[in-house]
Write a protein that holds these residues in place. Structure first.
Motif, PDB file in Angstrom:
ATOM      1  N   VAL A 569       0.865  -1.179   0.000  1.00  0.00           N
ATOM      2  CA  VAL A 569       0.000   0.000   0.000  1.00  0.00           C
ATOM      3  C   VAL A 569       0.900   1.226   0.000  1.00  0.00           C
ATOM      4  O   VAL A 569       1.699   1.417   0.926  1.00  0.00           O
ATOM      5  CB  VAL A 569      -0.938   0.013   1.231  1.00  0.00           C
ATOM      6  CG1 VAL A 569      -1.790   1.276   1.231  1.00  0.00           C
ATOM      7  CG2 VAL A 569      -1.824  -1.219   1.244  1.00  0.00           C
ATOM      8  N   ASP A 570       0.779   2.009  -1.052  1.00  0.00           N
ATOM      9  CA  ASP A 570       1.592   3.226  -1.203  1.00  0.00           C
ATOM     10  C   ASP A 570       3.081   2.924  -1.049  1.00  0.00           C
ATOM     11  O   ASP A 570       3.834   3.661  -0.397  1.00  0.00           O
ATOM     12  CB  ASP A 570       1.168   4.294  -0.190  1.00  0.00           C
ATOM     13  CG  ASP A 570      -0.286   4.725  -0.386  1.00  0.00           C
ATOM     14  OD1 ASP A 570      -0.783   4.602  -1.509  1.00  0.00           O
ATOM     15  OD2 ASP A 570      -0.910   5.167   0.595  1.00  0.00           O
ATOM     16  N   GLY A 571       3.497   1.788  -1.621  1.00  0.00           N
ATOM     17  CA  GLY A 571       4.908   1.439  -1.620  1.00  0.00           C
ATOM     18  C   GLY A 571       5.398   0.707  -0.389  1.00  0.00           C
ATOM     19  O   GLY A 571       6.553   0.280  -0.355  1.00  0.00           O
ATOM     20  N   LYS A 572       4.570   0.534   0.624  1.00  0.00           N
ATOM     21  CA  LYS A 572       4.955  -0.187   1.830  1.00  0.00           C
ATOM     22  C   LYS A 572       4.429  -1.621   1.740  1.00  0.00           C
ATOM     23  O   LYS A 572       3.258  -1.833   1.452  1.00  0.00           O
ATOM     24  CB  LYS A 572       4.381   0.495   3.081  1.00  0.00           C
ATOM     25  CG  LYS A 572       4.868   1.923   3.266  1.00  0.00           C
ATOM     26  CD  LYS A 572       4.169   2.569   4.461  1.00  0.00           C
ATOM     27  CE  LYS A 572       4.584   4.019   4.629  1.00  0.00           C
ATOM     28  NZ  LYS A 572       3.863   4.669   5.752  1.00  0.00           N
ATOM     29  N   THR A 573       5.301  -2.584   1.993  1.00  0.00           N
ATOM     30  CA  THR A 573       4.954  -3.990   1.843  1.00  0.00           C
ATOM     31  C   THR A 573       4.503  -4.580   3.179  1.00  0.00           C
ATOM     32  O   THR A 573       5.098  -4.296   4.228  1.00  0.00           O
ATOM     33  CB  THR A 573       6.157  -4.778   1.306  1.00  0.00           C
ATOM     34  OG1 THR A 573       6.559  -4.202   0.055  1.00  0.00           O
ATOM     35  CG2 THR A 573       5.778  -6.233   1.069  1.00  0.00           C
ATOM     36  N   TYR A 574       3.471  -5.425   3.102  1.00  0.00           N
ATOM     37  CA  TYR A 574       2.900  -6.033   4.304  1.00  0.00           C
ATOM     38  C   TYR A 574       2.677  -7.527   4.089  1.00  0.00           C
ATOM     39  O   TYR A 574       2.475  -7.993   2.961  1.00  0.00           O
ATOM     40  CB  TYR A 574       1.557  -5.387   4.649  1.00  0.00           C
ATOM     41  CG  TYR A 574       1.628  -3.930   5.016  1.00  0.00           C
ATOM     42  CD1 TYR A 574       1.821  -3.525   6.339  1.00  0.00           C
ATOM     43  CD2 TYR A 574       1.509  -2.943   4.039  1.00  0.00           C
ATOM     44  CE1 TYR A 574       1.884  -2.185   6.669  1.00  0.00           C
ATOM     45  CE2 TYR A 574       1.571  -1.597   4.373  1.00  0.00           C
ATOM     46  CZ  TYR A 574       1.755  -1.227   5.685  1.00  0.00           C
ATOM     47  OH  TYR A 574       1.821   0.097   6.013  1.00  0.00           O
ATOM     48  N   LEU A 575       2.690  -8.257   5.202  1.00  0.00           N
ATOM     49  CA  LEU A 575       2.311  -9.668   5.234  1.00  0.00           C
ATOM     50  C   LEU A 575       1.088  -9.822   6.127  1.00  0.00           C
ATOM     51  O   LEU A 575       0.946  -9.128   7.129  1.00  0.00           O
ATOM     52  CB  LEU A 575       3.444 -10.533   5.793  1.00  0.00           C
ATOM     53  CG  LEU A 575       4.771 -10.571   5.034  1.00  0.00           C
ATOM     54  CD1 LEU A 575       5.739 -11.500   5.750  1.00  0.00           C
ATOM     55  CD2 LEU A 575       4.573 -11.019   3.612  1.00  0.00           C
ATOM     56  N   SER A 576       0.219 -10.772   5.761  1.00  0.00           N
ATOM     57  CA  SER A 576      -0.961 -11.034   6.577  1.00  0.00           C
ATOM     58  C   SER A 576      -1.359 -12.493   6.427  1.00  0.00           C
ATOM     59  O   SER A 576      -1.362 -13.027   5.325  1.00  0.00           O
ATOM     60  CB  SER A 576      -2.128 -10.135   6.149  1.00  0.00           C
ATOM     61  OG  SER A 576      -3.308 -10.493   6.844  1.00  0.00           O
ATOM     62  N   SER A 577      -1.684 -13.132   7.547  1.00  0.00           N
ATOM     63  CA  SER A 577      -2.137 -14.525   7.506  1.00  0.00           C
ATOM     64  C   SER A 577      -3.601 -14.623   7.114  1.00  0.00           C
ATOM     65  O   SER A 577      -4.114 -15.716   6.897  1.00  0.00           O
ATOM     66  CB  SER A 577      -1.920 -15.194   8.868  1.00  0.00           C
ATOM     67  OG  SER A 577      -2.631 -14.495   9.886  1.00  0.00           O
ATOM     68  N   SER A 578      -4.273 -13.465   7.032  1.00  0.00           N
ATOM     69  CA  SER A 578      -5.679 -13.431   6.659  1.00  0.00           C
ATOM     70  C   SER A 578      -5.863 -12.465   5.492  1.00  0.00           C
ATOM     71  O   SER A 578      -5.141 -11.475   5.369  1.00  0.00           O
ATOM     72  CB  SER A 578      -6.533 -12.979   7.847  1.00  0.00           C
ATOM     73  OG  SER A 578      -7.858 -12.720   7.441  1.00  0.00           O
ATOM     74  N   ASN A 579      -6.848 -12.765   4.634  1.00  0.00           N
ATOM     75  CA  ASN A 579      -7.142 -11.869   3.505  1.00  0.00           C
ATOM     76  C   ASN A 579      -8.051 -10.717   3.907  1.00  0.00           C
ATOM     77  O   ASN A 579      -8.199  -9.756   3.151  1.00  0.00           O
ATOM     78  CB  ASN A 579      -7.775 -12.661   2.361  1.00  0.00           C
ATOM     79  CG  ASN A 579      -6.793 -13.618   1.725  1.00  0.00           C
ATOM     80  OD1 ASN A 579      -5.646 -13.280   1.483  1.00  0.00           O
ATOM     81  ND2 ASN A 579      -7.237 -14.854   1.477  1.00  0.00           N
ATOM     82  N   ALA A 580      -8.701 -10.825   5.039  1.00  0.00           N
ATOM     83  CA  ALA A 580      -9.518  -9.733   5.568  1.00  0.00           C
ATOM     84  C   ALA A 580      -8.746  -9.123   6.731  1.00  0.00           C
ATOM     85  O   ALA A 580      -8.394  -9.832   7.683  1.00  0.00           O
ATOM     86  CB  ALA A 580     -10.876 -10.241   6.033  1.00  0.00           C
ATOM     87  N   LEU A 581      -8.492  -7.841   6.670  1.00  0.00           N
ATOM     88  CA  LEU A 581      -7.571  -7.282   7.648  1.00  0.00           C
ATOM     89  C   LEU A 581      -7.766  -5.784   7.802  1.00  0.00           C
ATOM     90  O   LEU A 581      -8.289  -5.099   6.913  1.00  0.00           O
ATOM     91  CB  LEU A 581      -6.122  -7.566   7.220  1.00  0.00           C
ATOM     92  CG  LEU A 581      -5.743  -7.023   5.830  1.00  0.00           C
ATOM     93  CD1 LEU A 581      -4.894  -5.779   5.954  1.00  0.00           C
ATOM     94  CD2 LEU A 581      -5.026  -8.071   5.021  1.00  0.00           C
ATOM     95  N   LYS A 582      -7.349  -5.311   8.928  1.00  0.00           N
ATOM     96  CA  LYS A 582      -7.194  -3.886   9.196  1.00  0.00           C
ATOM     97  C   LYS A 582      -5.737  -3.597   9.554  1.00  0.00           C
ATOM     98  O   LYS A 582      -5.202  -2.564   9.209  1.00  0.00           O
ATOM     99  CB  LYS A 582      -8.105  -3.463  10.354  1.00  0.00           C
ATOM    100  CG  LYS A 582      -8.022  -1.980  10.692  1.00  0.00           C
ATOM    101  CD  LYS A 582      -8.919  -1.632  11.861  1.00  0.00           C
ATOM    102  CE  LYS A 582      -8.817  -0.159  12.225  1.00  0.00           C
ATOM    103  NZ  LYS A 582      -9.627   0.169  13.435  1.00  0.00           N
ATOM    104  N   GLU A 583      -5.117  -4.574  10.210  1.00  0.00           N
ATOM    105  CA  GLU A 583      -3.715  -4.480  10.576  1.00  0.00           C
ATOM    106  C   GLU A 583      -2.938  -5.595   9.889  1.00  0.00           C
ATOM    107  O   GLU A 583      -3.485  -6.657   9.597  1.00  0.00           O
ATOM    108  CB  GLU A 583      -3.533  -4.590  12.095  1.00  0.00           C
ATOM    109  CG  GLU A 583      -4.206  -3.474  12.879  1.00  0.00           C
ATOM    110  CD  GLU A 583      -4.066  -3.655  14.366  1.00  0.00           C
ATOM    111  OE1 GLU A 583      -3.828  -2.664  15.077  1.00  0.00           O
ATOM    112  OE2 GLU A 583      -4.189  -4.802  14.832  1.00  0.00           O
ATOM    113  N   ALA A 584      -1.684  -5.338   9.611  1.00  0.00           N
ATOM    114  CA  ALA A 584      -0.824  -6.339   8.983  1.00  0.00           C
ATOM    115  C   ALA A 584       0.599  -6.137   9.484  1.00  0.00           C
ATOM    116  O   ALA A 584       0.896  -5.208  10.235  1.00  0.00           O
ATOM    117  CB  ALA A 584      -0.903  -6.247   7.466  1.00  0.00           C
TER     118      ALA A 584
END
Length: 828
Positions: A569-584
């Motif tokens: 998002v806007d050049g910042k990379t994130y990982l998430s164990s869930s596809n529905a999220l608010k935090e990552a």
């Protein structure tokens, strides 16, 4: 010379003025209690005196007054107070909606006076404490079942009520949009009529009052702005919504309730001709925007979706050492030895310690060997390093690629070169920075580096994949006792004591052969809970192979892999164990590449990843005040924020209680049963409260409740043991949720305190705003309001003036009669 009828004309104008003044006073009195009515006043001035200065003017001692004229009938308003009133009305509408919404939300919680979730939670802990005292009493076990079911029912009802109330708020938003559009149409229609009246020189006071009233009602719904008289150069009355014209003369733009796909189809309010899509590619993601999220345009790229699964291994068979195939779960396996397990992984990057020199292994002797596993995603390599006594060098191999050290020692340079060759297909790169080795995953899979024989990676500071637990196996052990030993490791002193640090074992049947095999599944979903299988202290993997945990070339026998979502998002990379999220989990975060800390991805936004690709997210708030803003904020920020807290407590209950329950034994015929979930497992924190359910197997058979602990041999401590029930009950005081800063009860009480605080705040603000609006309106009424006493005095004043002028006209008439009929008749 004056005209002889000069006095009559002056009297006529005066009587017309006095009559109009009395009629206006009567009109004021008639509308004294009409909403929005402004007091009217007849404005008069002296007519032009006689005569105009000039050479031809008659010889008079001076100018003679010619009477009075009516300039206009004007309404009395204060533009500044009207502006203030509209602004404060909008704020009042906002706070009154929040006050009403929070009152409703508090009713659903039913705390502290009624019986709500907190009461159910207390009863649940109480039932576990009683189970600890009397673990084998069926009635006590049924009480635990009922209290757990009550817990799920109360949470389900709470969340269901909140969801239904959100739907009600959304319907009210749609109705408010229709109401606002009706006001807009009425204002435009009045503009047309007012313009027609003003075009012929009229002064449509009552129509202006009606228009102002409609604007005030519209201001209560949305925070509109109205053009001031100084801004009406083109003669058009205008209504703006943050720079967007809603009304200009008789032309209108309506508000539009636009369905937002990611927000369960709930509606955003936008201005006609200014409509926009919040997400331009809904095949990639949905977004639920909060009303407090900053405006802006965001670029989102989804590289990989999460599998939302836990790791599961077992059932493998190696050609080197075939898996045992017992005919029953309790059949003795007649093997002896041990193997080790750990759960966890490192980040997308792992750095070794800074070593004193490039050399990591000196010359060895015949038989010296090391091995370690490097894994990321579905790729896995086992690197072996063996001393070649004949060549006097170290041989490096991964089963496919081979290499040899440059000399009699093994250097970081040797290891770095071989790792780049071996791990290239796994998109893992190795690099050297001085005497420090770095491994990095190019596709943002989490790395797992585990020693299998020796402790080379540990010495380098690269072996950090969870707490290592050794499982001893004796000849008498069956799959059942081995399963129980593995499950019992959770909560042991020095062992794993967090759900994400361990796994649970189970036994499954191979229907093709009619035999049984052991499976291991991580307690929590996500790449970060990879299961790592290791050998005994000498590096022997024989037991792990015989149990089917490893396959050919000692690769982990994976039944079900886990994969984290990767997105930017806007050049910042994130990982998430869930596809529905608010935090990552941000990658990288400064110098920390572990990708283990949750942070809000974008303030006020909730994401649902749906496919790989790119999407743009546009956040604009056309409505920023008024009742509509209050409705949408209550729907999208306040209620969803409270549901986030329900998710937090539910996820904590499920993961913590299940992890502890897996470790315990049942009673009676279930005394040898471990690894049973107490609640149905939930995959992710986000949305956990909507999936909160009691395990139906325990509901049918309460003997499965794991009240007892194991004795270290894979057997239960026996009848009367309630030590695991005590461990479950002690979770009441444990700081296990909200980053391990609060217990379950403390966290729920903090939710109640926040709810009460926000309710009090909204009530206070709404009350203050009502008082402020009333105060401004009182100031307005001092100008525009009708004072009955004042109007009665005006009627008397103008009545007396009318009578006096009537007498004046009568006198003039008598004078004219004398002139006309009484003079020039001498001598007739």
């Amino acid at each position: 010379m004056f005209n002889s009828f000069f006095g009559l004309e002056m009297g006529r104008r005066a009587m017309d003025y006095f009559r109009r003044a009395m009629e206006t006073a009567g009109h004021n009195i008639s509308n004294a209690n009409v909403e929005g009515y402004s007091r009217q006043r007849v404005e008069a001035s002296s007519t032009d005196p006689y005569t105009v200065p000039g050479l031809s003017r008659p010889g008079l001692p001076g100018q003679i007054g010619t009477g009075v004229k009516i300039d206009a009938i004007r309404r009395l308003r204060d533009d500044f107070l009207d502006l203030q009133f509209r602004e404060e009305t909008s704020v009042q509408g906002y706070w009154e909606v929040l006050e009403k919404s929070l009152n409703t939300i508090e009713l659903y919680v039913n705390e502290p006076a009624g019986e709500g979730f907190k009461v159910a939670l207390d009863e649940y802990w109480k039932s576990l404490e009683e189970l600890h005292k009397r673990p084998d009493v069926p009635s006590v076990r049924e009480t635990v079942v009922q209290s757990a079911q009550n817990l799920t029912v109360f949470m389900d009802q709470l969340v269901r009520n909140y969801d239904q109330y959100r739907q009600s708020l959304d319907q009210e938003v749609v109705l408010k949009v229709q109401e606002a559009n009706d006001y807009i149409d009425q204002i435009a229609a009045l503009n047309r009529t007012i313009a027609e009246v003003q075009g012929v020189g009229g002064n449509p006071n009552d129509l202006l009052d009606r228009r102002d009233l409609l604007v005030e009602k519209l201001s209560e719904l949305v925070d509109v702005e109205v053009s001031l008289p100084s801004d009406m150069d083109d003669g058009d009355f205008k209504v703006y919504l943050h720079g967007k014209l809603l009304v200009q003369g008789d032309k209108t733009r309506h508000l539009v309730a636009v369905s937002v796909p990611g927000n369960e189809g709930f509606h955003d309010v936008q201005v006609e001709d200014n409509l926009f899509d919040i997400v331009d590619n809904t095949d990639v993601l949905f977004v639920t925007p909060g009303q407090n999220s900053p405006e802006g345009v965001h670029s989102v790229y989804v590289d990989r979706l999460a599998s939302e699964t836990a790791w599961k291994i077992g059932g493998g068979s190696s050609s080197q050492t075939p898996r045992l195939r017992p005919q029953s779960e309790t059949e003795a396996l007649n093997i002896r030895g041990s193997f080790s397990l750990s759960v966890g992984s490192q980040g997308v990057l792992s750095r070794s310690k800074i070593l004193p020199s490039d050399t990591i292994l000196a010359s060895g002797k015949d038989g010296d060997a090391y091995s370690f596993r490097v894994a990321a995603g579905s790729e896995e390599r086992i690197i072996s390093i063996v001393w070649n006594d004949a060549d006097g060098k170290w041989d490096l191999s991964d089963g496919t690629n081979t290499s040899q050290s440059a000399d009699g020692t093994l250097s970081l340079t040797d290891l770095n070169g071989f790792l780049n060759t071996s791990l290239a297909s796994a998109q893992i790169t190795a690099s050297l920075d001085g005497n420090q080795l770095t491994l990095r995953s190019g596709n943002n899979h989490l790395l797992s580096i585990t020693d299998m024989k020796g402790h080379l990676m540990s010495d380098l500071g690269l072996n950090m994949s969870g707490k290592k637990v050794s499982i001893d196996v004796t000849e008498e052990d069956s799959l059942e006792t081995i399963r129980n030993k593995i499950n019992a490791a959770y909560g042991e002193e020095g062992g794993p004591n967090r759900p994400e640090e361990w796994l649970h074992a189970a036994i499954e049947k191979d229907e093709a052969t009619g035999t049984y095999f052991l499976t291991l599944e991580s307690n929590v979903v996500g790449e970060g809970t990879r299961i790592n299988v290791m050998g005994d202290e000498n590096g022997s993997l024989n037991i792990a192979r015989r149990l089917g945990l490893l396959g050919d070339q000692d690769a982990t026998s994976c039944i079900k892999a886990s994969q984290d979502a990767v997105f930017s998002v806007d050049g910042k990379t994130y990982l998430s164990s869930s596809n529905a999220l608010k935090e990552a989990r941000r990658v990288p975060r400064q110098s920390d590449y572990s990708a283990s800390v949750l942070e809000e991805v974008s303030s006020g936004l909730r994401f649902e990843l749906r496919g790989v690709g790119q999407a743009g997210v546009t956040i604009k708030h056309h409505v920023k005040g008024g009742a509509m803003r209050g409705l949408m904020e209550a729907r999208d920020d306040m209620i969803l924020g409270f549901i986030d807290q329900f998710d937090e407590i539910t996820y904590g209950l499920v993961t913590e209680i299940n992890a502890r329950h897996y470790a315990g034994h049942g009673t009676g015929d279930s005394a040898m049963t471990t690894g049973v979930a107490f609640f149905e497992q939930v995959g992710a924190r986000y949305g956990a409260s909507r999936r909160f359910a009691f395990n139906s197997a325990i509901d049918k058979d309460s003997s499965l409740i794991a009240a007892a602990r194991g004795d270290g041999t894979g057997h239960s401590k026996g009848s009367g043991d309630g030590s695991n029930a005590l461990a479950l009950a002690q979770l009441k005081q444990g700081k296990v949720i909200q980053n391990r800063s609060a217990s379950f009860n403390e966290y729920y009480l903090s939710f109640l305190a926040e709810l009460g605080s926000r309710g009090l705040q909204s009530k206070t603000m709404a009350t203050n705003q009502r008082h402020l609006t009333l105060q401004i309106d009182a100031q307005r009424q001092s100008t525009m309001g009708v004072n009955m006493d004042e109007e009665m005095l005006d009627i008397i004043k103008f009545q007396q003036a009318f009578n006096a002028m009537a007498r004046y006209i009568t006198t003039i008439d008598e004078m004219l009669d004398r002139l006309i009929n009484g003079m020039g008749i001498v001598g007739r």
